[in-house]
Design an enzyme around this catalytic site. Structure first.
Site, mmCIF file in Angstrom:
data_model
loop_
_atom_site.group_PDB
_atom_site.id
_atom_site.type_symbol
_atom_site.label_atom_id
_atom_site.label_comp_id
_atom_site.label_asym_id
_atom_site.label_seq_id
_atom_site.Cartn_x
_atom_site.Cartn_y
_atom_site.Cartn_z
ATOM 1 N N GLU A 16 -4.145 -14.490 1.251
ATOM 2 C CA GLU A 16 -4.934 -15.445 2.025
ATOM 3 C C GLU A 16 -4.697 -15.304 3.528
ATOM 4 O O GLU A 16 -5.389 -15.931 4.330
ATOM 5 C CB GLU A 16 -4.618 -16.881 1.581
ATOM 6 C CG GLU A 16 -3.219 -17.387 1.875
ATOM 7 C CD GLU A 16 -2.177 -16.961 0.847
ATOM 8 O OE1 GLU A 16 -1.092 -17.581 0.839
ATOM 9 O OE2 GLU A 16 -2.435 -16.013 0.066
ATOM 10 N N SER A 58 6.766 -9.140 -2.809
ATOM 11 C CA SER A 58 8.219 -9.232 -2.714
ATOM 12 C C SER A 58 8.853 -9.257 -4.100
ATOM 13 O O SER A 58 8.209 -9.598 -5.093
ATOM 14 C CB SER A 58 8.624 -10.493 -1.950
ATOM 15 O OG SER A 58 8.323 -11.652 -2.721
ATOM 16 N N LYS A 85 -7.249 -11.180 -6.379
ATOM 17 C CA LYS A 85 -6.763 -12.296 -5.556
ATOM 18 C C LYS A 85 -5.985 -11.681 -4.403
ATOM 19 O O LYS A 85 -4.807 -11.389 -4.516
ATOM 20 C CB LYS A 85 -5.873 -13.232 -6.379
ATOM 21 C CG LYS A 85 -5.833 -14.686 -5.869
ATOM 22 C CD LYS A 85 -5.331 -14.870 -4.454
ATOM 23 C CE LYS A 85 -3.833 -14.655 -4.327
ATOM 24 N NZ LYS A 85 -3.391 -14.917 -2.886
ATOM 25 N N CYS A 94 6.326 -1.619 2.345
ATOM 26 C CA CYS A 94 7.417 -1.509 1.370
ATOM 27 C C CYS A 94 8.003 -0.105 1.329
ATOM 28 O O CYS A 94 9.045 0.105 0.722
ATOM 29 C CB CYS A 94 6.943 -1.926 -0.017
ATOM 30 S SG CYS A 94 5.743 -0.804 -0.768
#
Length: 500
Positions: free
Chosen positions: A177, A227, A174, A282
């Site tokens: 988007e 996050s 996934k 990150c």
């Protein structure tokens, strides 16, 4: 004409049926260029079912078959580097050279997966007792899932699924988007390489799709990068549903600069690590800790370099930094700069007013540099995820390390010094999962594992490397006794088994 991105399930494109669509923008222009299907729980079910069906044969396939596919896949990825990078630039906004670097770092893990035969070797002890042997083996989990962020739409998926499928699992991805196209191309190329239908599936979506994966009874494990608040939620929810979880969260990476450091090298490193990929990574350095009297000189050198960085669309070969992913994210990043002075910082560079000629509607922000930042300020405490560098001052090495270790994050850190003893002490004392010594972004190579400490990681396993292999497999120990053909059966013995 707006492009449409659908799901990839069972080895083919499957049109979205939920009726929900998400917009994908070109960050350089602000224009909506694509719409992406957002999956319903039923569509996630279909992807998991395809993966479960494929596992029945892929999970028992030979190592030779798996590695053969992966070698072919590696060749196809190499041949399509520019195409993948162009999709990243179009939807994420990073410059083409940076996008190519992302693909290269993802390829490292594909190459690791090609050598999975070594990583999956078990252990054998013979004659632990009379004619008793003990073997330790590793076996795949089944269907596993990956939920990946917008900032590396190709690399982070490649940190996950190549190892997972090399170990014999099947995978449901996934992706974000916000920039979904690269994931579909990765899956299509895997199919061209000979990966059986259903082994790798891509479903696009939002929280509905994520929650469906976290709760699905046929998903054995979940990998996540994003996050810290979402990583905490992913870990708690998936664990509560009996799944193995590795959830990598946010960061506030510090670079400690000692008085003996080469300040030109440190300034070069700070600018590269803070502003590369527009700070949307990150492992970006977002806080420089200047020790002793070097602060003013170091800040001056950083400013001098930062002012020369050319910002523009990622398709322009002269651009060194592109736009941010969305207008909303751009505005949030800008708020940390506009509010910095009121919280005690000295605003050395303010990039919030930047515009780019011909691209006035793009999600632009310039490089910002904040000096004498307070550890209590929002700009220091929060993960900004943009081109904002904070400089803090520390009187001593000990004060600097204490500042770093007081941070709730522990992803990566770096020290710049000529003193080997200080560097050795730092790497042992600092509380972070990845440490650089005169290396500003200490992302490990593929055969070592990537992961942080504290609020930067939820779960026990880091990603890729040996930890990745262990995450996508589970151990089994087999104890075996075969009677010697020349001896009669030993008879019944109800006593405790003797090892000696």
């Amino acid at each position: 004409m707006t492009k449409t991105v659908h799901h990839w399930i069972g080895g083919k494109t499957v049109e979205g049926t939920s009726g929900n669509w998400g917009p994908v923008t070109d960050p350089a222009t602000g224009a909506v260029t694509t719409r992406v299907a957002l999956a319903s729980a039923e569509e996630v079910d279909a992807a998991v079912a395809a993966a479960k069906a494929a596992y029945a044969t892929w999970g028992t396939s030979s190592l030779a078959q798996r590695t053969g596919v992966l070698f072919a896949y590696r060749a196809l990825l190499d041949a399509h580097r520019d195409e993948i990078a162009a999709l990243i630039t179009a939807e994420h906004g990073k410059v083409h050279s940076d996008a190519l670097g992302e693909v290269a770092r993802g390829l490292e893990i594909v190459e690791l997966a090609c050598g999975i035969t070594v990583q999956l070797k078990g252990e054998l002890s013979t004659q632990v007792s009379s004619r008793v042997d003990v073997a330790a083996i590793r076996q795949p989990l089944g269907v596993v899932a990956g939920i990946t962020p917008f900032n590396f739409p190709a690399m982070v998926p490649m940190w996950m699924f190549p190892l997972a499928i090399a170990c014999g699992n099947t995978f449901v991805l996934k992706p974000s988007e916000k920039d979904p196209s690269a994931a579909n191309l990765l899956a299509e190329l895997a199919s061209q390489a000979g990966l059986p239908d259903g082994v790798l599936n891509v479903v696009h979506g939002d929280k509905v799709a994520v929650d469906a994966l976290l709760e699905h009874p046929d998903v054995a494990a979940v990998s996540f990068v994003g996050s810290t608040p979402i990583a905490r939620h992913i870990h708690a929810t998936a664990s509560a549903n009996g799944k193995r979880v590795q959830a990598l969260g946010g960061a506030k990476n510090h670079m400690l600069v000692l008085p003996d450091a080469d300040l030109d090298a440190a300034a070069d490193a700070a600018v590269s690590a803070a502003y590369g990929s527009a700070g949307e990574r990150c492992m970006a350095i977002s806080a420089v800790v200047a020790v002793g009297a070097i602060g003013d000189e170091l800040v001056g050198k950083i400013r001098e370099r930062a002012e020369k960085i050319k910002i523009g669309p990622g398709t322009d070969p002269d651009s060194e930094m592109g736009p941010l992913i969305t207008a909303a994210h751009r505005d949030k990043v800008a708020s940390y700069v506009t509010g910095a002075a009121a919280q005690g910082a000295e605003v050395v560079l303010d990039g919030t007013g930047l515009t780019v000629d011909g691209y006035e509607n793009g999600h632009w922000i310039g490089l910002s540099l904040l000096d004498k930042v307070s550890p209590d300020s929002d700009a220091y405490r929060d993960e900004i995820f943009g081109p904002v560098l904070c400089v803090l001052r520390a009187d001593t090495y000990e004060d600097g390390v204490r500042l770093i270790n007081d941070s709730p994050f522990g992803n990566g850190t770096a020290i710049f010094t000529r003193d080997g003893g200080a560097a050795r002490r730092f790497q042992l004392e600092v509380q972070a999962g990845m440490v650089g010594v005169n290396v500003p972004i200490p992302v490990p190579v593929g055969y070592h594992s990537f992961g942080g400490w504290k609020d930067s990681l939820f779960g026990d396993h880091h990603i890729y490397g040996n930890d990745g292999v262990h995450f996508y497999t589970r151990g089994k120990v087999v104890t075996t006794r075969w009677p010697d053909p020349s001896e009669a059966p030993a008879g019944v013995d109800l006593g405790f088994p003797r090892n000696h």
